[in-house]
Write an enzyme that holds these catalytic residues in place. Structure first.
Site, short mmCIF file in Angstrom:
data_model
loop_
_atom_site.label_atom_id
_atom_site.label_comp_id
_atom_site.label_asym_id
_atom_site.label_seq_id
_atom_site.Cartn_x
_atom_site.Cartn_y
_atom_site.Cartn_z
N HIS A 134 -3.36 6.98 1.97
CA HIS A 134 -3.81 5.66 1.54
C HIS A 134 -5.20 5.40 2.13
CE1 HIS A 134 -4.31 1.42 1.04
NE2 HIS A 134 -3.96 1.11 2.27
N ASN B 62 -10.33 -0.31 -0.56
CA ASN B 62 -8.88 -0.30 -0.37
C ASN B 62 -8.22 -0.95 -1.58
OD1 ASN B 62 -6.21 -0.86 0.33
ND2 ASN B 62 -6.69 -1.40 2.44
N CYS C 206 0.80 -1.22 0.00
CA CYS C 206 0.00 0.00 0.00
C CYS C 206 0.83 1.27 0.00
CB CYS C 206 -0.94 0.00 1.19
SG CYS C 206 -1.96 -1.50 1.32
#
Length: 321
Positions: free
Chosen positions: A247, A277, A111
């Protein structure tokens, strides 16, 4: 010279999966998912691949930037869900775009990947090695989650974001990257285990595992610390920053980070509710969404922050052209 973003693009799979649908295949509900994550729907690949999403996002970024494939001399794709172990996704994108003169490779920092890749490009440009680069964050996480595990399949999604970057007098100001391999077991996916004539027992495929509680504790501690460290290096404060693009892991995590740093809600846009996500795709997809809305103004100072498996974290401060 520093890395300056001159164009953005993104691409999401056509298939939209709502919380209501997920409640028909796993023991969950819209209320359970939304209250714990902030996610209401996400895009899931059917025919799309990491490479095809990357290519389409790249084309849109190049169109915005007015840059041709012949001008690109570097392509970095940040992904942990490449379609092939070899060649790299970046090489597949290079071929599709016809950017024959570009050096191409992948970065896997989960990520945090887009921030890592953008920092690498900035270092190359400071050294005078490359002039025009394509930085892409892309994932098809739906291939590695267990669709019977409600703790992961409701969170992760697919998509790609891209940025065209050009060497300029202004742009990236400074960055901070970090890793803690001792916490690698917090989020992981095993690759295929050794299987050859001397190890005859073939092992089943493992799915993504995540210790959500540990991720939460890590993120709300480390990311404010890393942002403060990066701002100090840039001789800036939280008040000097116009936009914090974090993020999109979990709404609760980002709310806790904002509270610790004293960031007003209007400075921290989010798209988690309708995108989910997307790991390495998260920051550049959000960047393109904010850019497409016309919110970014010349001279705006932006903080990018990624955090995830590794454990890894990355923060960059950048001035918008």
């Amino acid at each position: 010279m520093r890395a300056q973003i001159i164009g953005t693009g993104s691409c999401l799979p056509e298939k939209v999966v709502t919380n209501e649908f997920l409640s028909t295949i796993v023991d969950t509900s819209d209320e359970w998912i939304t209250s714990r994550t902030g996610i209401r729907e996400r895009h899931i690949s059917v025919d799309e691949t990491t490479a095809s999403l990357s290519t389409q996002a790249a084309r849109r970024a190049m169109e915005m930037a007015g840059v041709t494939a012949e001008e690109i001399d570097l392509i970095i794709v940040a992904t942990c869900t490449a379609d092939t172990l070899v060649p790299s996704t970046a090489c597949l994108v290079q071929d599709e775009l016809g950017a024959a003169g570009a050096t191409a490779f992948d970065v896997n920092a989960a990520c945090s990947g887009f921030v890592f890749a953008l920092s690498i490009v900035d270092m190359y440009m400071q050294a005078g090695i490359y002039q025009t680069a394509l930085v892409i964050g892309a994932e098809t996480l739906s291939r590695i989650v267990n669709w019977e595990d409600r703790t992961t399949c409701v969170i992760f999604a697919d998509g790609a974001g891209a940025a065209v970057v050009r060497a300029s007098e202004k742009g990236a100001i400074t960055s901070t990257l970090g890793s803690d391999g001792s916490k690698g077991g917090t989020i992981y996916v095993k690759s295929r285990e050794n299987y050859n004539p001397f190890v005859p027992e073939e092992k089943p495929t493992d799915w993504l595992f995540m210790d959500g509680g540990e991720v939460f504790k890590f993120a709300v501690r480390k990311i404010p610390e890393a942002i403060n460290e990066t701002l100090k290096k840039a001789d800036l404060t939280v008040d000097d920053i116009d936009w914090f693009l974090l993020h999109q892991a979990n709404a609760r995590i980002n709310e806790a980070i904002a509270k610790r740093l004293g960031i007003p809600a209007e400075k921290m846009p989010a798209n988690l509710e309708h995108v989910g996500n997307t790991s390495g795709g998260s920051v550049p997809i959000l960047l393109d969404e904010v850019n497409q809305k016309g919110l970014l103004k010349s001279g705006d100072k932006i903080v990018f922050a990624g955090f995830g498996s590794g454990l890894t974290w990355g923060v960059m401060v950048l001035e918008w052209p």
